[in-house]
Design a protein around this motif. Sequence first.
Motif, PDB file in Angstrom:
ATOM      1  N   LEU A  72      53.475 110.306  76.449  1.00 17.93           N
ATOM      2  CA  LEU A  72      52.832 109.123  77.015  1.00 17.93           C
ATOM      3  C   LEU A  72      53.034 107.949  76.064  1.00 17.93           C
ATOM      4  N   VAL A  73      53.348 106.793  76.621  1.00 14.50           N
ATOM      5  CA  VAL A  73      53.466 105.579  75.822  1.00 14.50           C
ATOM      6  C   VAL A  73      52.277 104.706  76.189  1.00 14.50           C
ATOM      7  N   GLU A  74      51.485 104.332  75.179  1.00 16.34           N
ATOM      8  CA  GLU A  74      50.306 103.507  75.429  1.00 16.34           C
ATOM      9  C   GLU A  74      50.723 102.085  75.763  1.00 16.34           C
ATOM     10  N   VAL A  75      50.073 101.506  76.782  1.00 14.27           N
ATOM     11  CA  VAL A  75      50.339 100.143  77.215  1.00 14.27           C
ATOM     12  C   VAL A  75      49.008  99.393  77.198  1.00 14.27           C
ATOM     13  N   THR A  76      48.970  98.259  76.499  1.00 17.50           N
ATOM     14  CA  THR A  76      47.723  97.503  76.381  1.00 17.50           C
ATOM     15  C   THR A  76      47.590  96.496  77.527  1.00 17.50           C
TER      16      THR A  76
END
Length: 193
Positions: A72-76
């Motif tokens: 998973l790539v965190e996206v703000t």
Amino acid sequence: MPRPLWSGVISFGLVTIPVKLMSATEDHSVRFHQVHTEDGGRVRVRKYCEAEDREVSAGDIGKGYEVSKDTLVEVTDEELEQMPLPTAKAIEIVAFVPAASIDPVRLSGDSYFLQYDGPVAAKPYALIVRALARNTKVAVAKLAWHGREHLVLLRVRDGALVAHVLKWDDEVRDPSAKKTAAAKKPARRQRGA
């Protein structure tokens, strides 16, 4: 009348019409809550972090995009706000087409009324309503809402513009793929055979 969900402009050529978007439908479905059968207490869903195996608060929850099964790539929220959406405050009409040319399978079920916003918008709003009604055409447009660009169909209903959310081409399944899969499926055995 319900409160506006979005406000912006309808845009085509050199014309811009300030509008507000309001839900065109109401949901009267009966909804049930989960309850504990022994004492009637409400059953709630709790948010757990898989990595730490503990409950987390809403303030500790962000967004993540699944790149692969375990990644998973965190996206703000800030990164999402900086994404360029050309239709961020506009319903950009891309084509006027015959109503019969829109395949009903593309309709998502979400419909909204477009109301002109302010007295200056009344005249151009009435002109586009008359033009669409007179020519039995609909407008296909793009609308950015909730951080995502949507395809919408604009049509006239009882003298008002209605926006119907459409599925993009890649969201509609090819019916020939279903026929191919059915042809490959082995025949069922009959009972007693």
